[in-house]
Structures are given as structure tokens and as C-alpha cells.
Motif scaffolding. Structure first.
Motif, PDB file in Angstrom:
ATOM      1  N   MET A 161       0.811  -0.902  -0.023  1.00 47.83           N
ATOM      2  CA  MET A 161      -0.035   0.082   0.203  1.00 47.83           C
ATOM      3  C   MET A 161       0.813   1.353  -0.021  1.00 47.83           C
ATOM      4  N   ASN A 162       1.533   1.685  -1.144  1.00 41.52           N
ATOM      5  CA  ASN A 162       2.330   2.610  -1.435  1.00 41.52           C
ATOM      6  C   ASN A 162       1.826   4.039  -1.250  1.00 41.52           C
ATOM      7  N   LEU A 163       0.077   3.950  -1.340  1.00 37.29           N
ATOM      8  CA  LEU A 163      -0.849   5.194  -1.521  1.00 37.29           C
ATOM      9  C   LEU A 163      -2.181   4.713  -0.856  1.00 37.29           C
ATOM     10  N   VAL A 164      -2.671   5.407   0.272  1.00 34.07           N
ATOM     11  CA  VAL A 164      -3.872   4.941   0.871  1.00 34.07           C
ATOM     12  C   VAL A 164      -4.863   5.576   0.146  1.00 34.07           C
ATOM     13  N   ILE A 165      -5.837   4.947  -0.545  1.00 31.33           N
ATOM     14  CA  ILE A 165      -6.812   5.470  -1.566  1.00 31.33           C
ATOM     15  C   ILE A 165      -8.149   5.572  -0.554  1.00 31.33           C
ATOM     16  N   ILE A 166      -8.368   6.785  -0.715  1.00 30.75           N
ATOM     17  CA  ILE A 166      -9.625   7.335  -0.033  1.00 30.75           C
ATOM     18  C   ILE A 166     -10.768   7.665  -0.901  1.00 30.75           C
ATOM     19  N   THR A 167     -12.103   7.497  -0.331  1.00 26.63           N
ATOM     20  CA  THR A 167     -13.472   8.057  -1.195  1.00 26.63           C
ATOM     21  C   THR A 167     -14.210   8.978  -0.468  1.00 26.63           C
ATOM     22  N   VAL A 191      -4.921  -9.936 -13.399  1.00 26.76           N
ATOM     23  CA  VAL A 191      -4.913  -8.856 -14.508  1.00 26.76           C
ATOM     24  C   VAL A 191      -5.338  -7.453 -14.149  1.00 26.76           C
ATOM     25  N   LEU A 192      -6.453  -7.456 -13.308  1.00 30.06           N
ATOM     26  CA  LEU A 192      -7.357  -6.266 -12.809  1.00 30.06           C
ATOM     27  C   LEU A 192      -6.086  -5.387 -12.106  1.00 30.06           C
ATOM     28  N   THR A 193      -5.261  -6.081 -10.958  1.00 26.44           N
ATOM     29  CA  THR A 193      -4.348  -5.469 -10.233  1.00 26.44           C
ATOM     30  C   THR A 193      -3.300  -5.030 -10.777  1.00 26.44           C
ATOM     31  N   ILE A 194      -2.769  -5.795 -11.795  1.00 21.52           N
ATOM     32  CA  ILE A 194      -1.592  -5.103 -12.563  1.00 21.52           C
ATOM     33  C   ILE A 194      -2.039  -4.113 -13.460  1.00 21.52           C
ATOM     34  N   SER A 195      -3.404  -4.398 -13.873  1.00 23.06           N
ATOM     35  CA  SER A 195      -3.726  -3.112 -15.155  1.00 23.06           C
ATOM     36  C   SER A 195      -4.057  -1.775 -14.226  1.00 23.06           C
ATOM     37  N   ALA A 196      -4.476  -1.904 -13.257  1.00 22.32           N
ATOM     38  CA  ALA A 196      -4.786  -0.561 -12.353  1.00 22.32           C
ATOM     39  C   ALA A 196      -3.341  -0.162 -11.909  1.00 22.32           C
ATOM     40  N   THR A 197      -2.494  -1.014 -11.526  1.00 21.89           N
ATOM     41  CA  THR A 197      -1.091  -0.451 -10.910  1.00 21.89           C
ATOM     42  C   THR A 197      -0.318   0.211 -12.256  1.00 21.89           C
ATOM     43  N   MET A 198      -0.524  -0.376 -13.608  1.00 19.73           N
ATOM     44  CA  MET A 198       0.268   0.132 -14.543  1.00 19.73           C
ATOM     45  C   MET A 198      -0.516   1.264 -15.471  1.00 19.73           C
ATOM     46  N   GLY A 199      -1.693   1.719 -14.758  1.00 17.94           N
ATOM     47  CA  GLY A 199      -2.147   2.948 -15.532  1.00 17.94           C
ATOM     48  C   GLY A 199      -3.156   2.549 -16.661  1.00 17.94           C
ATOM     49  N   VAL A 200      -3.647   1.275 -16.722  1.00 19.87           N
ATOM     50  CA  VAL A 200      -4.548   1.049 -18.080  1.00 19.87           C
ATOM     51  C   VAL A 200      -5.773   1.794 -17.700  1.00 19.87           C
ATOM     52  N   HIS A 201      -6.214   2.582 -18.740  1.00 17.83           N
ATOM     53  CA  HIS A 201      -7.379   3.209 -18.674  1.00 17.83           C
ATOM     54  C   HIS A 201      -8.877   2.478 -18.768  1.00 17.83           C
ATOM     55  N   ARG A 202      -8.744   1.635 -19.729  1.00 20.01           N
ATOM     56  CA  ARG A 202     -10.146   0.787 -19.931  1.00 20.01           C
ATOM     57  C   ARG A 202      -9.647  -0.663 -20.209  1.00 20.01           C
ATOM     58  N   PHE A 247      -9.900  -5.177  -6.150  1.00 18.99           N
ATOM     59  CA  PHE A 247      -8.561  -5.621  -6.829  1.00 18.99           C
ATOM     60  C   PHE A 247      -8.013  -4.244  -7.611  1.00 18.99           C
ATOM     61  N   LEU A 248      -8.937  -3.546  -8.205  1.00 20.22           N
ATOM     62  CA  LEU A 248      -8.460  -2.432  -9.000  1.00 20.22           C
ATOM     63  C   LEU A 248      -8.015  -1.489  -7.876  1.00 20.22           C
ATOM     64  N   ILE A 249      -8.447  -1.184  -6.718  1.00 15.11           N
ATOM     65  CA  ILE A 249      -8.006  -0.354  -5.710  1.00 15.11           C
ATOM     66  C   ILE A 249      -6.587  -0.763  -5.206  1.00 15.11           C
ATOM     67  N   GLU A 250      -6.623  -2.109  -5.203  1.00 14.55           N
ATOM     68  CA  GLU A 250      -5.336  -2.500  -4.648  1.00 14.55           C
ATOM     69  C   GLU A 250      -4.145  -2.270  -5.442  1.00 14.55           C
ATOM     70  N   GLY A 251      -4.472  -2.308  -6.766  1.00 15.76           N
ATOM     71  CA  GLY A 251      -3.368  -1.617  -7.876  1.00 15.76           C
ATOM     72  C   GLY A 251      -3.118  -0.324  -7.880  1.00 15.76           C
ATOM     73  N   LEU A 252      -4.196   0.424  -7.601  1.00 17.78           N
ATOM     74  CA  LEU A 252      -4.061   1.838  -7.613  1.00 17.78           C
ATOM     75  C   LEU A 252      -2.807   2.066  -6.425  1.00 17.78           C
ATOM     76  N   SER A 253      -3.203   1.347  -5.091  1.00  9.44           N
ATOM     77  CA  SER A 253      -2.405   1.628  -3.975  1.00  9.44           C
ATOM     78  C   SER A 253      -0.875   1.248  -4.358  1.00  9.44           C
ATOM     79  N   GLN A 254      -0.813   0.217  -5.113  1.00  8.97           N
ATOM     80  CA  GLN A 254       0.395   0.057  -5.249  1.00  8.97           C
ATOM     81  C   GLN A 254       1.114   0.800  -6.207  1.00  8.97           C
ATOM     82  N   GLY A 255       0.641   1.214  -7.330  1.00  5.71           N
ATOM     83  CA  GLY A 255       1.185   1.974  -8.538  1.00  5.71           C
ATOM     84  C   GLY A 255       1.216   3.324  -8.173  1.00  5.71           C
ATOM     85  N   LYS A 256       0.535   3.829  -6.938  1.00  7.81           N
ATOM     86  CA  LYS A 256       0.737   5.284  -6.619  1.00  7.81           C
ATOM     87  C   LYS A 256      -0.041   6.203  -7.443  1.00  7.81           C
ATOM     88  N   HIS A 257      -1.389   5.990  -8.033  1.00  5.13           N
ATOM     89  CA  HIS A 257      -2.227   7.015  -8.637  1.00  5.13           C
ATOM     90  C   HIS A 257      -3.625   6.559  -8.190  1.00  5.13           C
TER      91      HIS A 257
END
Lengths: 249, 249
Positions: B1-7, B93-104, B131-141
Motif C-alpha cells: 500500500m504505497n498510496l492509501v486510497i480514500i473515497t 490482471v485487474l490489479t496489474i492493469s490498475a497498477t500500470m495505469g490502464v484506462h479501460r 482488486f483495482l484499488i489494490e492496484g492503484l495503491s501499489q502503483g501510486k495513482h
């Protein structure tokens, strides 16, 4: 299982091999083979080619190898140093590395590696080898990576690494992914055929002391891209970037 | 969790947010924060920056956002089409895609996709979003990828795809990894800033009919390298190669 890996332990003589484990199940239920069908096989650390199903029942499968040929090693040969990850990640790193042709894996201690990781049962050869073989089956080749575990950081880099005989390896081929630099792999990796040594850090990264020590030993930093990657994703990423650079020559 | 995602659901007003789930546990037990410490946070689909711990106990953590800033989108924007993989692979695939900035992400039916995969509970938005949010936390966006599921192959490519508004996307940016060709990504991807669309096949690959249909729609084949990769490794690999090409400009 794109390639069924067989070993001398499976041999029953005259080029025939008997399979009674998950490989047999895969051939029966996924490939749905019958007697006479042909499958792709490879002898662990040996040649690969085509085998024919000679016998198939619920307990075992017997195959006969028809053509077996050693595949040449295509450079660059890649070795990885990896800060020992948690056991679940370690399994993925082993499989991906075997799939993507890594020759040697050195797992090392680092400041951000938990001591408990060194007590994982996965570090026993009989426990980690199946993950390597799964990777070979996926990547369709037979060369089992060598795996070494080092529970101290400095002695590995200062004493063990300089003594390793890596043939043509020179200092210009020691690379270190680092999100804080802007040079890319193509900028610093231009001697195509040399053996490459890549050091992958732990979750949270190497600490400054570790980076300084590696840089003093000739490791050069480069960026894998915009994102902070998990260890197993970084391994897949760096090996894929090496493939792209190789194909661009 | 490199970035804590809040909503917005976490908001308690005046720039403060209350966390009581695994994010709180992570801040307590992994980051080992105390009142006054600062952490990196990002608002889902919004700005990111620094927050300060205002309250911390066994039940909840309250943070106050100090600086929050929208990060610019760095091209190229990448979209993925992926033959729907088995549920365990889908999560990766969901987590890696979110980490690496896939848009769609468009998951599609293909000849080698098992029908049962379309009945997985993971395909429900509330189940796959973590799984997407986990990816965002990892990729820091913070930008959540859009996810769509298509249970038929031909109607997706022939009817849905042409109607998608992908802005600057043109046919030259539709790419298809294929182990049987020798051109590489750099050979065919030279319009840096355009939106890229990459089609990742199922285990076993697309069938010839599918490749022909995609080629007729402008998809061009390229090789990811020597090895036959698992789906999630191929996703990490192609996104890493795109990063390398981007950095080489």
C-alpha cells in the motif's frame, strides 16, 4: 502446460516415460489425448521435441519420445539477484523467472526483508523446484534456473559475487531498477550478447546503503517506467524490456 | 500500500477522513504510524497528496488531508482487451492493469475461454473493484480503470468497438501480441502520444478466425519475446515494453 517436462526418474527405458502425477491428469483432462496422439515434451535440462501417447488409463500414461533436440541458448543470458520476498511472492518470482529463461537466481537478505522469510519451507529445494518446473512448462524450454539463498547482504555482494564465474560478464551489465532515475534500459544496456545481472529490490525498495554498495560494484540504475511495481510484476517487466531491447538489435 | 486510497464515503468533513478497514490496519501495523505522522493518500479518481494522522486507536484512524493535487495524465493512454481469464488470473490482471495505469479494460469471449468463467462472482463490480484499488495503491495513482465484460466475441469487435469514442485513437495503435511474428513493439508503435489498444489472448492463444477478424480491424501483430507467457505475465510484459518505448522518445 505448454511443454510436458520429463526427467530420468520417469524413464522406463527404450525412449519411453511413465507419468502418473498432475502431468498425466493434464494430458488426460486438459489436452484430452488418446493413444497415438502427439504432445510436446522436454527432458529437464535436456533436449525437447515430440512424444507419442502409447498407453493411457486412469492411473498412468506412457509416452514414447520420437524426436528430441537440444535448443540453442539465445543470448543475452540473464541472472537475477532478488531481495528475498515473502513466500507467496517467492513462488511467483520462481515461476516467472523459469518461464522467461533466467539462468541463475540469487535471493539475498536486505534491510527491508523480514527475517521470518528465511524460515519459509519454500526455500527447500524439493519445495521450490515444482514452481520452477511449472515455469519451464509454461515458457516451453527445459533449462532449470540455479537457485541460491544468501542470508546476509554485504557478504554476498562483497565476497560471493566477485568469485562467481559468469564467463563474459562485465561490470557494464550489472543493472538496478530504480524509480528515482530517468535513464531507461536501452540507454545503459547496449552490449547485446553479454550476460546481464539485474538486482530486484524488496517491497519498499533497497535502502540507500544497499544502493551505494551495489553502485560501487558497478551496478547502474535505470527506470522501468512510471509505476511502482510489485516484485513479481517488476521481474516480468524487466525481463520483457530485455526481450524488447534484444529484438531491436 | 504505497498510496492509501480514500473515497467520499470515508469523508467526515473539513478535509478529514475516517478509516476503519484494512487501510487502518495497514497504517497501524505496517506503516506503524502515530498521531502527527504523515502518509501519502489519494482520492479515488481524484487528487493525491499528503495527510496527517489526527486520531489512531484499535477501531479507527482519522486523517486530515493537508495537500491534494491532481496529477496530470502522461501519454500514452493504454486500453486493454483481454480474453476473459479464469477468476484467479482475472484478479491478477485487474490489479496489474490498475497498477500500470490502464484506462479501460474490455474482457471478451474467445474460442478458448471456458463458458463457466462468465459466471464467476468476481465479475460483479463490487467484487472486482477491490482488486483495482489494490492496484492503484501499489502503483501510486488514483484513476480507476473502467471495466466492461462482453460475452460474445464478434459483436464486441464488429459493433461495440467501432462505436467507442477513444478520442485520438487511430487504427495504427491497435496491437496484438503474437509469438509467431518477428516484429517488435518498437517497429510498429511509433506515434508516441496516441491512445494504444492492446488485445491479450487466452491461455492457448486466439484461434485463427479471431486473429483474422482483429487484423481486418487494423490490429497489428508483434512479438513480446522468446517465451510463451501466462496471461498476467503478458499483461505486465506488454505494459512494461510500452513504458520502455515511451521513455526512449
Amino acid at each position: 502446460m505448454n511443454l510436458v517436462i520429463i526427467t530420468e526418474a520417469d524413464s522406463i527405458g527404450k525412449g519411453c516415460y511413465r507419468l502418473a502425477d498432475k502431468r498425466a491428469k493434464h494430458i488426460r483432462t486438459v489436452l484430452r489425448c488418446q493413444v497415438g496422439d502427439k504432445i510436446e515434451v522436454g527432458v529437464l535440462n535436456g533436449p525437447q521435441g515430440i512424444a507419442q501417447i502409447e498407453k493411457i488409463d486412469d492411473n498412468e500414461i506412457v509416452i514414447e519420445c520420437l524426436t528430441l533436440k537440444l535448443k540453442p541458448i539465445v543470448p543475452p543470458v540473464v541472472d537475477l539477484i532478488c531481495a528475498l520476498p515473502r513466500p507467496q511472492t517467492l513462488k511467483k518470482v520462481l515461476t516467472i523467472s523459469a518461464t522467461m529463461g533466467v539462468h541463475r537466481l540469487d535471493f539475498v537478505r536486505s534491510n527491508r526483508v523480514e527475517k521470518s522469510f528465511f524460515h519459509s519451507p519454500v526455500l527447500q529445494k524439493e519445495n521450490y523446484t515444482p514452481f520452477l518446473i511449472e515455469g519451464l512448462s509454461q515458457g516451453k524450454h527445459t533449462r532449470l534456473p540455479e537457485v541460491y539463498i544468501h542470508d546476509r547482504f554485504k557478504p554476498f555482494f562483497q565476497d560471493t559475487l566477485p568469485k562467481l564465474n559468469r564467463g563474459e560478464m562485465d561490470l557494464s551489465c550489472r543493472l538496478l531498477p530504480d524509480p528515482d532515475v530517468s535513464v531507461n534500459l536501452k540507454d545503459i544496456h547496449n552490449s547485446t550478447n553479454n550476460r546481464l545481472l539485474i538486482a530486484i529490490g524488496p517491497e519498499g525498495g533497497w535502502v540507500p546503503f544497499e544502493i551505494e554498495l551495489m553502485e560501487s560494484l558497478g551496478f547502474r540504475r535505470f527506470s522501468l517506467g512510471r509505476w511502482v511495481l510489485r516484485v513479481e510484476t517488476a521481474v516480468a517487466g524487466v525481463l520483457s524490456q530485455i526481450e524488447l531491447v534484444r529484438m531491436m538489435k
